[in-house]
Design an enzyme around this catalytic site. Structure first.
Site: not given
Length: 303
Positions: A84, A165, A171, A173-174
């Site tokens: 996915h 953000g 780095p 957890a995206g």
């Protein structure tokens, strides 16, 4: 009447591939008073799980932030693989108005959660669907394009600054997509072939981006454990694009390639009317009125 909101967070982990992390998410989801977990789906091939929760806005906010914290701490996207598309440990957080809630209230809730996900977890986010600040960010597929591996470059592009953000993904957890939307049906159709190319061609033909059904998003995926290909879909407006529309078109296209549908599946919860619409279509019911002729509608006080 008490306000209720539905939340369906998707996480880039599965029970099959990492039972410990999946179990931690289950525990967190069930620990918040006022939040009820209605359903949990996990798929090892997709390496993804979907929680369906309902509760008061405050309880849902608390629950989804707790879940996001677990995901950020325990899921490392640099090591994640799956069928996915995904861009983050907690990949998408949709809020759906359920009882005495408006879409506008869900939009405000999504913005509040997005701000807290950044300030508390340092994960940047995009607002999508009804929460989107621009037309380019309405479609989740457009927001997610590039996936985790391409997000660092994408966020540096002028038009893809996060809504909350900094211009750099977490780095490990995206990035996360957060937004308000109407009910979505996650629906998959399985084919009696291991040929992924056939499923991908069918998906391309039926999805809106390929000139197919307006409210259909579709991709072809491979179910390795069953050695079959699947057309995996999101129907974002089940009245504009009913389930039976896509089923019949997939059946017709599959026949062209000499394959058959061997089954289909619903992921998570589905509005009852979507299935009643299928019954009306296939049974050729005349002058059918589900609110008058389905007993359960009367039992819950609907006329």
């Amino acid at each position: 009447m008490a306000k209720l909101v539905e939340c369906i967070p998707n996480f880039s982990v599965s029970r099959e591939q990492d039972p410990a992390v999946f179990g931690a998410l289950e525990t967190a989801a069930s620990s918040v008073p006022g939040c009820t977990v209605l359903d949990i789906q996990s798929d090892g091939d997709h390496n993804r799980c979907v929680f369906t929760m309902v509760g008061s806005p405050a309880a849902i906010e608390a629950a989804v932030l707790l879940l996001a914290k677990v995901a950020v701490e325990r899921i490392d996207m640099t090591r994640h693989t799956g069928q996915h598309p995904r861009m983050g440990a907690v990949d998408v957080i949709p809020f759906v108005p359920t009882m005495d809630m408006t879409v506008e209230e869900c939009v405000e809730l999504s913005k509040r959660v997005a701000e807290r996900v950044w300030t508390e977890l340092k994960v940047p986010s995009f607002l999508y669907e009804d929460s989107a600040a621009s037309p380019a960010r309405v479609n989740l597929a457009d927001v997610r394009r590039g996936q985790f591996e391409g997000m660092a470059e994408k966020l540096r592009q002028p038009e893809w600054a996060p809504d909350y953000g900094e211009r750099a993904p977490h780095p490990t957890a995206g990035v996360v997509a957060i937004g308000a939307r109407m009910p979505l049906i996650a629906y998959n159709v399985n084919l009696d072939t291991p040929n992924l190319e056939i499923a991908s061609k069918i998906a391309k033909a039926i999805r809106a981006a390929g000139g197919g059904f307006k409210y259909c998003k579709a991709i072809g995926v491979m179910l390795e454990d069953r050695n079959i290909a699947q057309v995996s879909m999101n129907l974002v407006n089940y009245e504009g694009t009913p389930i039976y529309y896509v089923f019949e078109m997939i059946r017709s296209l599959a026949d062209r390639y000499g394959v058959r549908i061997i089954g289909s599946e619903l992921v998570g919860l589905t509005p009852g009317k979507a299935l009643l619409d299928c019954a009306e279509y296939y049974l050729k019911l005349e002058d059918f009125d589900c609110r008058k002729q389905v007993m359960e509608y009367h039992l819950i006080g609907m006329e």
